[in-house]
Design an enzyme around this catalytic site. Structure first.
Site, PDB file in Angstrom:
ATOM      1  CG  ASP A   1      40.436  32.655  48.172  1.00 44.12           C
ATOM      2  OD1 ASP A   1      39.895  32.855  47.068  1.00 44.12           O
ATOM      3  OD2 ASP A   1      39.797  32.376  49.204  1.00 44.12           O
TER       4      ASP A   1
ATOM      5  CG  HIS B   1      42.398  37.225  54.687  1.00 45.30           C
ATOM      6  ND1 HIS B   1      43.369  36.750  55.542  1.00 45.30           N
ATOM      7  CD2 HIS B   1      42.094  36.195  53.872  1.00 45.30           C
ATOM      8  CE1 HIS B   1      43.630  35.490  55.266  1.00 45.30           C
ATOM      9  NE2 HIS B   1      42.870  35.128  54.244  1.00 45.30           N
TER      10      HIS B   1
END
Length: 596
Positions: free
Chosen positions: A82, A414
């Site tokens: 992220d 991810h």
């Protein structure tokens, strides 16, 4: 008597796992892995960068407006896949890496230029496209992070621990530069900044990292600014407690009270760098009153106590009965969950973040090897790192892009920046044409040790997430391996020699001696233990009250007894092989018992 030998003998009696032989990777395989996993931190750069992963996109910089009370706090490393900066993991990762650089310097090479202009000019982001620039690569990655911590350490009452909001950040699947333009509600500028949290752990770890950098950076100007910031961060850490609670993404409960390690390691490293006895006094007080030496939990960002235990002995020669080798033997080497010598404590399927066990254990044993000046752990260290690089029955490499020896690397990490997507309307499950250079990301995924193949679902963060805290001990262990297999001196690389390593005089450095940090006259006879079936009796020969914590072989605390006198009698509530940690004000000791 020797606790290490008693502990080892007890484990042998209970038939716990031994280390088997393994098929070693080549030295060049380790070089490739170290290059790749080190450069991963350049893919995590927030701010001006440069970030090599963002090269070739329309937005090569990100979050330049990060500020706290008008002060620029841009920069640093993104946490995982992220774009939030969580200092809890960042502090831990940066200290582990700085410590690795300091202890295993000759295992870290100069294979590329820190602004990645060499790769850009060659249009080749493989190892072959890099050019040496007379600065070890890890040092350049560390400097970028250290410069951020200098900004974050505003004063003894203001320290930045988190930048951004995890919930807003996770709404879009785009590069960091693009997200910066989307506005606060979608994770962009201006971001929320936490600069006044009641947090001792994060600034402590940052202070420890900066103190190391103030000792090993060849540049005198850098050393000066890093030391000043280390002292500021430590002052903040001393006047606060706990750890930042971050909106459900990182809960302070995860630390289970283990938040003083940051403060302790900061005092330890500041003493190594400055030789100021005040820091040693602080370290002694924290170590003996606030550090949990053993709780059966692997090393990770929420549990730096194994690191504290090893470093206390390495730097000061301190033991308290729960000596490092015995404690780490239970936690890693001789743990019954091991498989063919690979550390398997707290591993499994999705959500276990299994890779932390082999990498963290290998790193800890690398530090023990340096402390004890021994090579006896080398095969074990290599075996655990090789497992993560694909030397396992499934040929699964857990590092994105590492495919040596036909290892199968993850292809769906991810990680938002990896896919180079700048369209905010693209769903996470949509198609992404991954830029070729990005396929050598070098991040280690969380992993799944129960499946024979990798998940292709990038939304499955609990298997495919890549994080700086997972890569850090892996890089450290790789540095140790190369420092033994193919060391590169400063002369070999033609680089400026670093400042001399610390010359702190240890209280003791003998491997087979167990000494109390409080009173060297104390020996293992401080406690006596007797057992009759499930009934236990423990007496403190020093006449002090004490506490007994009982742990099962998975590291779960199953019982706790507090004695307000100098003895305690109790009945064990669990059966099987158990570990009893007995601790008083001035002594700690670990017993292994078998309860039937």
């Amino acid at each position: 008597m020797n606790l290490k030998k008693i502990f080892a003998a007890g484990l042998a009696c209970f038939g716990l796992a031994a280390v088997d032989s393994f098929a070693a990777l080549s030295t060049d395989d380790y070089v490739e892995a170290a290059w790749m996993t080190t450069r991963f931190f350049g893919a995590q750069r927030s701010g001006q960068g440069p970030n090599w992963l963002s090269m070739g996109t329309n937005y090569t910089t990100s979050f330049l407006k990060d500020s706290y009370n008008g002060k620029d706090v841009s920069g640093g490393w993104f946490d995982c896949g992220d774009h939030v900066m969580y200092g809890q993991t960042q502090g831990y990762a940066s200290y582990v890496l700085a410590l690795s650089y300091a202890e295993f310097t000759e295992g870290f090479y100069d294979l590329y230029t820190g602004d990645y202009s060499d790769y850009k000019a060659a249009n080749d982001f493989t190892r072959a496209g890099g050019k040496a620039n007379k600065v070890r690569d890890l040092l350049e990655e560390l400097r970028y992070e250290a410069d951020f911590w200098v900004k974050a350490a505003i004063s003894s009452s203001a320290f930045v621990t988190v930048k951004g909001d995890g919930n807003a950040d996770h709404t879009k699947w785009v590069t960091p530069g693009k997200m910066s333009t989307l506005g606060t509600g979608q994770g962009g500028d201006p971001r929320s900044i936490t600069g006044n949290a009641n947090d001792s752990y994060t600034p402590g770890m940052a202070a420890a990292m900066l103190a190391v950098m103030a000792r090993v950076d060849p540049d005198a100007t850098n050393r000066s600014k890093y030391l000043e910031a280390a002292k500021t961060a430590y002052a903040y850490s001393k006047s606060h407690s706990g750890v930042t609670n971050s909106s459900g993404f990182y809960s302070s409960d995860d630390w289970k009270g283990r938040t003083k390690d940051g403060k302790f390691l900061a005092a330890l490293e500041l003493y190594r760098t400055t030789k100021d006895a005040t820091y040693k006094t602080d370290a002694s007080s924290i170590y003996n009153n606030d550090i949990t030496y053993y709780d059966g939990v692997r090393l990770d960002y929420t549990n730096a106590s194994p690191l504290s235990l090893v470093m206390a002995q390495y730097v000061f020669g301190w033991d308290t009965g729960a000596d490092p080798e015995s404690s780490m033997s239970f936690l890693y080497k001789d743990n019954s969950k091991n498989q063919n010598g690979v550390f398997m404590i707290q591993t499994g399927g999705a959500g276990s973040f299994s890779v932390r066990s082999p990498s963290g254990g290998a790193f800890i044993y690398a530090l023990l090897a340096k402390s004890y000046k021994t090579s006896e752990y080398d095969e074990m260290i290599e075996k655990n790192i090789a497992y993560l690089l694909g030397d396992n029955s499934n040929k699964k490499s857990y590092v994105v892009g590492f495919t040596r020896n036909s290892a199968k690397a993850p292809t769906a990490p991810h990680h938002r920046g990896y896919y180079g997507n700048e369209n905010p309307d693209t769903d996470i499950n949509g198609y992404f044409n991954v830029p070729e250079k990005n396929k050598l990301l070098g991040g280690m995924i969380a992993g799944d040790f129960t499946s024979g193949s990798h998940s292709g679902d990038k939304s499955q963060w609990n298997v495919n997430e890549v994080c700086i805290d997972m890569n850090a001990p892996l890089v450290g262990a790789l540095g140790y391996i190369l420092s033994k297999k193919a060391p590169k001196t400063d002369k070999d690389l033609g680089i400026e020699t670093v400042v001399p390593q610390d010359t702190v005089k240890k209280d003791t450095v003998k491997k087979d001696t167990v000494i109390s940090a409080i009173n060297p006259a104390l020996r293992l006879s401080a406690f006596t233990m007797s057992q009759s079936g499930m009934d236990m009796s423990i007496v403190n020969g020093m006449g002090e009250s004490f506490k007994v914590q009982v742990f099962d072989m998975q590291g779960n605390k199953v019982q706790e007894i507090v004695s307000n006198g100098s003895s305690a009698s109790f009945t064990l509530k669990a059966k099987g092989v158990l570990h009893l940690m007995v601790s008083s004000k001035s002594f700690k000791q670990v017993y292994t018992v078998k309860a039937l």
